[in-house]
Design a protein around this motif. Sequence first.
Motif, short mmCIF file in Angstrom:
data_model
loop_
_atom_site.label_atom_id
_atom_site.label_comp_id
_atom_site.label_asym_id
_atom_site.label_seq_id
_atom_site.Cartn_x
_atom_site.Cartn_y
_atom_site.Cartn_z
N ALA A 210 0.79 -1.23 0.00
CA ALA A 210 0.00 0.00 0.00
C ALA A 210 0.83 1.29 0.00
O ALA A 210 0.45 2.26 -0.67
CB ALA A 210 -0.97 -0.01 1.18
N PRO A 211 1.97 1.35 0.73
CA PRO A 211 2.74 2.60 0.70
C PRO A 211 3.20 3.03 -0.69
O PRO A 211 3.43 4.22 -0.92
CB PRO A 211 3.94 2.28 1.60
N LEU A 212 3.31 2.08 -1.61
CA LEU A 212 3.72 2.41 -2.98
C LEU A 212 2.61 3.11 -3.75
O LEU A 212 2.89 3.76 -4.77
CB LEU A 212 4.13 1.13 -3.72
N LEU A 213 1.39 3.02 -3.27
CA LEU A 213 0.25 3.67 -3.91
C LEU A 213 -0.26 4.86 -3.11
O LEU A 213 -0.63 5.89 -3.68
CB LEU A 213 -0.88 2.67 -4.12
N GLU A 214 -0.25 4.73 -1.78
CA GLU A 214 -0.83 5.79 -0.93
C GLU A 214 -0.10 7.12 -1.09
O GLU A 214 -0.74 8.18 -0.98
CB GLU A 214 -0.77 5.35 0.54
N ILE A 215 1.19 7.09 -1.32
CA ILE A 215 1.95 8.35 -1.40
C ILE A 215 1.68 9.10 -2.71
O ILE A 215 1.86 10.32 -2.77
CB ILE A 215 3.46 8.08 -1.22
N LEU A 216 1.21 8.40 -3.73
CA LEU A 216 1.07 9.03 -5.05
C LEU A 216 0.08 10.20 -5.05
O LEU A 216 0.42 11.28 -5.54
CB LEU A 216 0.69 7.98 -6.10
N PRO A 217 -1.15 10.04 -4.55
CA PRO A 217 -2.04 11.21 -4.53
C PRO A 217 -1.55 12.31 -3.59
O PRO A 217 -1.85 13.50 -3.82
CB PRO A 217 -3.37 10.62 -4.05
N LEU A 218 -0.78 11.94 -2.58
CA LEU A 218 -0.26 12.96 -1.67
C LEU A 218 0.87 13.76 -2.32
O LEU A 218 1.01 14.96 -2.08
CB LEU A 218 0.22 12.30 -0.38
N GLN A 219 1.65 13.12 -3.17
CA GLN A 219 2.65 13.85 -3.96
C GLN A 219 1.95 14.85 -4.87
O GLN A 219 2.35 16.01 -4.99
CB GLN A 219 3.48 12.89 -4.79
N LYS A 220 0.88 14.39 -5.54
CA LYS A 220 0.13 15.28 -6.43
C LYS A 220 -0.52 16.42 -5.66
O LYS A 220 -0.57 17.56 -6.14
CB LYS A 220 -0.92 14.48 -7.20
N LEU A 221 -1.03 16.11 -4.47
CA LEU A 221 -1.65 17.16 -3.65
C LEU A 221 -0.62 18.21 -3.27
O LEU A 221 -0.89 19.42 -3.34
CB LEU A 221 -2.28 16.54 -2.41
N ALA A 222 0.56 17.78 -2.86
CA ALA A 222 1.63 18.72 -2.50
C ALA A 222 2.00 19.60 -3.69
O ALA A 222 2.19 20.81 -3.56
CB ALA A 222 2.85 17.96 -1.99
N LEU A 223 2.09 18.99 -4.86
CA LEU A 223 2.41 19.74 -6.07
C LEU A 223 1.35 20.79 -6.36
O LEU A 223 1.66 21.97 -6.61
CB LEU A 223 2.52 18.76 -7.25
N GLU A 224 0.08 20.39 -6.30
CA GLU A 224 -1.01 21.32 -6.63
C GLU A 224 -1.14 22.44 -5.61
O GLU A 224 -1.43 23.58 -5.97
CB GLU A 224 -2.33 20.54 -6.75
N ILE A 225 -0.93 22.12 -4.34
CA ILE A 225 -0.99 23.17 -3.31
C ILE A 225 0.12 24.19 -3.54
O ILE A 225 -0.09 25.40 -3.45
CB ILE A 225 -0.90 22.56 -1.90
N ALA A 226 1.33 23.70 -3.85
CA ALA A 226 2.45 24.61 -4.10
C ALA A 226 2.14 25.53 -5.28
O ALA A 226 2.36 26.76 -5.20
CB ALA A 226 3.72 23.81 -4.37
N LEU A 227 1.63 24.99 -6.35
CA LEU A 227 1.30 25.81 -7.52
C LEU A 227 0.20 26.81 -7.18
O LEU A 227 0.26 27.97 -7.60
CB LEU A 227 0.88 24.91 -8.68
N GLY A 228 -0.78 26.37 -6.42
CA GLY A 228 -1.87 27.25 -6.03
C GLY A 228 -1.41 28.41 -5.15
O GLY A 228 -2.02 29.48 -5.16
N ARG A 229 -0.34 28.19 -4.42
CA ARG A 229 0.21 29.24 -3.55
C ARG A 229 1.24 30.10 -4.27
O ARG A 229 1.86 30.98 -3.67
CB ARG A 229 0.84 28.61 -2.31
#
Length: 337
Positions: free
Chosen positions: A301-320
Motif C-alpha cells: 500500500a505505501p507504494l500507492l498511498e503516497i502518489l495522490p499525496l505527492q500530487k496534492l503537494a504539487l497542486e498546493i504549491a502551484l496554487g500558492r
Amino acid sequence: MATDIAEQPGVYATLLEPARLSAISQIAKVIAERRPQHVVFTARGTSDHAALYAAYLTEIRLGLPAGLASPSAITVFGARPDLSNALVVGVSQSGGSPDLTEVLRVAREQGALTLAVTNNPESPLVNTAELSIDVAAGHERAVAATKTYTAELLALLLLVESIAGGGSLGADELAELAKLPELAEQTLADTTPAQLAPRYRFADRVVTTGRGYAYPGAREAALKLMETSYIAALAFSGADLLHGPLAMTDPDVPVLALVGAGLGGAAMKDVLARLGERRADVVTVGPEGTLRVPGVDERYAPLLEILPLQKLALEIALGRGENPDAPRGLKKVTETL
C-alpha cells in the motif's frame, strides 16, 4: 516534479524486470546465508522514510530487530557501537552524503554486512558498501524527491521479501507485484488531488498520520508539503497522535490520514473517531478514502498511498504561487557531515 511523479509506474515496471529481480535475489541469498542478528538502517530526509518502512518490514516479515541509526553518534561524537553481527543498510538517493558513507565504513570495519540502496551506482556509498542495489529510478528533475522515494520502497520490499523466501520470491508474490505498475497508473489518473488543493491554499499547519506500514508515508507527505509549499506539516503515528498532539487538531487544522485495508488501517479507526470528536478537517487516503487508492496487501500500500499525496503537494504549491521544482534554500544533494 509533475514529470517525475508521472514516471513512477514505469520505475516500478523497471524494478520488476527479471534481471533486476535476479540481482536483488542474489543479494538476498547472501544476507540470508550470513544470518544477521539485527538490521540497522541509516538514511536522511526522504530516504529516512523509506528506511523506516523497511524497518517495519524487517521486524514483521523477518522477525529481526531493526532500527534507524543516528549518523551523528558516529560522525560527530565518535561513537563506535558494536555492529559486528548486524546488517547495516545505507539508503540514499544520491549516495553522496558523507555521514551515511562513514556509518557504512565504520560498520564494515567492525565486520558488519553492509548494503547500499541508492539511485547512483557509482556513488561513494556504493563504493564503501560490500553489497549494493540500484533502485533504477533514472534522473530525477525536481529537488523534491518523488520517484526515487517510491523506487527505494519497492527495492527494499523486494529485498526483504526475497530474504523471507530464502533468496527468491514465490510465484504468487510475483504475480501480485506485477500488478503494481498498472495500479499506480490508475491512482495517478485520479484528479481528486487537484480538486482538493484549493481547499488548503491558505493552510498554515497540516497534520499527517498513519500506523504501521503507512506511518512512513505520513512522514513523507509532511516533508513534501513543507519543502514545496512551506506549510508547517507535522507527522505522527496514529498512536502518538492520541498521546497529546490530538489537542491541537480542530476544524482549522487539516489532517491527512492514511487508512489502508489491513491491520494498520484497522488500528486507525479509533484515531479517526477521536478526530471526528474534535471536528477536525480530515482527508483519508485508502481504498475507502477521500483520496482513493486500490486495495492491496498492506505491505504494498505505501507504494500507492503516497502518489495522490505527492500530487496534492504539487497542486498546493502551484496554487500558492510557489515553484515546487526549486524550493527555496534546498538543493538536490545535501551533504551532511
